[in-house]
Motif scaffolding. Structure first.
Motif, short mmCIF file in Angstrom:
data_model
loop_
_atom_site.label_atom_id
_atom_site.label_comp_id
_atom_site.label_asym_id
_atom_site.label_seq_id
_atom_site.Cartn_x
_atom_site.Cartn_y
_atom_site.Cartn_z
N GLY A 188 0.81 -1.20 0.00
CA GLY A 188 0.00 0.00 0.00
C GLY A 188 0.85 1.26 0.00
O GLY A 188 2.01 1.24 0.41
N ALA A 189 0.25 2.34 -0.45
CA ALA A 189 0.92 3.63 -0.43
C ALA A 189 1.24 4.06 1.00
O ALA A 189 2.11 4.89 1.23
CB ALA A 189 0.05 4.68 -1.12
N ASP A 190 0.53 3.46 1.97
CA ASP A 190 0.74 3.78 3.39
C ASP A 190 1.84 2.94 4.03
O ASP A 190 2.06 3.01 5.24
CB ASP A 190 -0.58 3.60 4.16
CG ASP A 190 -1.15 2.19 4.03
OD1 ASP A 190 -0.49 1.31 3.43
OD2 ASP A 190 -2.26 1.97 4.54
N GLY A 191 2.53 2.10 3.24
CA GLY A 191 3.62 1.29 3.76
C GLY A 191 3.19 -0.04 4.35
O GLY A 191 4.03 -0.84 4.75
N ARG A 192 1.90 -0.30 4.40
CA ARG A 192 1.41 -1.57 4.92
C ARG A 192 1.33 -2.59 3.79
O ARG A 192 1.33 -2.25 2.62
CB ARG A 192 0.02 -1.38 5.53
CG ARG A 192 0.04 -0.48 6.75
CD ARG A 192 -1.36 -0.34 7.32
NE ARG A 192 -1.34 0.48 8.50
CZ ARG A 192 -2.08 1.57 8.65
NH1 ARG A 192 -2.91 1.96 7.71
NH2 ARG A 192 -2.01 2.27 9.76
N HIS A 193 1.23 -3.85 4.18
CA HIS A 193 1.09 -4.93 3.21
C HIS A 193 -0.38 -5.38 3.24
O HIS A 193 -0.95 -5.54 4.32
CB HIS A 193 2.02 -6.09 3.61
CG HIS A 193 2.11 -7.14 2.59
ND1 HIS A 193 2.14 -8.47 2.90
CD2 HIS A 193 2.18 -7.08 1.24
CE1 HIS A 193 2.22 -9.18 1.80
NE2 HIS A 193 2.25 -8.36 0.79
N TYR A 194 -0.95 -5.58 2.06
CA TYR A 194 -2.34 -5.99 1.95
C TYR A 194 -2.44 -7.33 1.25
O TYR A 194 -1.77 -7.56 0.24
CB TYR A 194 -3.16 -4.94 1.20
CG TYR A 194 -3.27 -3.65 1.97
CD1 TYR A 194 -4.26 -3.47 2.92
CD2 TYR A 194 -2.34 -2.63 1.79
CE1 TYR A 194 -4.34 -2.30 3.67
CE2 TYR A 194 -2.41 -1.45 2.53
CZ TYR A 194 -3.41 -1.31 3.47
OH TYR A 194 -3.48 -0.15 4.20
N LEU A 195 -3.27 -8.21 1.78
CA LEU A 195 -3.55 -9.51 1.18
C LEU A 195 -5.00 -9.46 0.70
O LEU A 195 -5.92 -9.35 1.51
CB LEU A 195 -3.37 -10.63 2.20
CG LEU A 195 -2.00 -10.70 2.88
CD1 LEU A 195 -2.02 -11.75 3.99
CD2 LEU A 195 -0.92 -10.99 1.87
N VAL A 196 -5.18 -9.52 -0.60
CA VAL A 196 -6.51 -9.39 -1.20
C VAL A 196 -7.00 -10.78 -1.61
O VAL A 196 -6.41 -11.43 -2.47
CB VAL A 196 -6.48 -8.45 -2.43
CG1 VAL A 196 -7.88 -8.30 -3.02
CG2 VAL A 196 -5.89 -7.10 -2.05
N VAL A 197 -8.08 -11.23 -0.98
CA VAL A 197 -8.67 -12.53 -1.29
C VAL A 197 -9.70 -12.33 -2.41
O VAL A 197 -10.50 -11.41 -2.35
CB VAL A 197 -9.33 -13.15 -0.04
CG1 VAL A 197 -9.93 -14.50 -0.36
CG2 VAL A 197 -8.33 -13.25 1.10
N TYR A 198 -9.64 -13.20 -3.41
CA TYR A 198 -10.48 -13.13 -4.60
C TYR A 198 -10.32 -11.78 -5.30
O TYR A 198 -11.29 -11.04 -5.48
CB TYR A 198 -11.95 -13.40 -4.26
CG TYR A 198 -12.19 -14.72 -3.59
CD1 TYR A 198 -11.86 -15.91 -4.22
CD2 TYR A 198 -12.72 -14.77 -2.30
CE1 TYR A 198 -12.06 -17.13 -3.59
CE2 TYR A 198 -12.92 -15.99 -1.66
CZ TYR A 198 -12.60 -17.16 -2.32
OH TYR A 198 -12.79 -18.36 -1.69
N PRO A 199 -9.09 -11.44 -5.70
CA PRO A 199 -8.81 -10.11 -6.25
C PRO A 199 -9.55 -9.77 -7.55
O PRO A 199 -9.65 -8.60 -7.89
CB PRO A 199 -7.30 -10.13 -6.48
CG PRO A 199 -6.94 -11.56 -6.59
CD PRO A 199 -7.91 -12.29 -5.71
#
Length: 136
Positions: free
Chosen positions: A92-103
Motif C-alpha cells: 500500500g501507499a501507506d507502507g502496509r502490506h495488503y492480502l486481497v482474497v479473490y482479487p
C-alpha cells in the motif's frame, strides 16, 4: 439509512452513525456507522456507508473471525496458508502490506498486515473495499 437499520438488526446491536460536520456535503457520499455496545462506541467494527448503502465492513478486533478462521493478530503466513491460491499481496501507499482474497471478484476480503501480523481486515464491494484510508 435503511441499510444501517437493517445492519443493526442483523448485528443484534445498535449502530451510531458518524456525525456530519457543518457544511460537510461529502458526509452523504461516504461515512461510517459503529456498533454502540456497553455504553460506548466499538470503533473496532465499522460499517462504511456510501449514499446510504453499506459497501464495506472494517474489523480491527480479534473477537471477529473470517469463515476460514482468520483473526486480527494472526501471523501473516498463517493467513497466506488459509487462502493459498485465492489471494494476492499488494504494497500500500501507506507502507502496509495488503492480502486481497479473490482479487478479481466484485466483493473482496482484504487483510492489512503490519510487522508480519494481521492488524485489521475488511470485506466489501469494489471499489470501497480497496480504499486504504476509509472513505476515499
Amino acid at each position: 439509512l435503511e441499510q444501517a437499520r437493517k445492519a443493526a438488526a442483523a448485528a443484534g446491536a445498535p449502530l451510531t452513525e458518524q456525525p456530519a460536520r457543518p457544511g460537510d456535503g461529502a458526509w452523504k457520499d461516504c461515512h461510517y456507522a459503529f456498533v454502540a455496545a456497553r455504553g460506548s462506541l466499538e470503533l473496532a467494527l465499522g460499517l462504511m456507508l456510501e449514499q446510504g448503502v453499506v459497501t464495506r465492513i472494517d474489523i480491527a478486533t480479534p473477537e471477529v473471525a473470517t469463515r476460514s478462521g482468520a483473526h486480527v493478530g494472526d501471523d501473516e503466513h498463517a493467513v497466506l496458508d488459509k487462502y493459498q491460491g485465492r489471494l494476492e499481496g499488494r504494497e500500500g501507499a501507506d507502507g502496509r502490506h495488503y492480502l486481497v482474497v479473490y482479487p478479481e471478484q466484485p466483493r473482496q476480503l482484504v487483510f492489512q498486515a503490519e510487522d508480519g501480523r494481521i492488524s485489521a481486515f475488511r470485506v466489501g464491494q469494489v471499489p470501497a473495499v480497496r480504499y486504504q484510508g476509509g472513505c476515499a
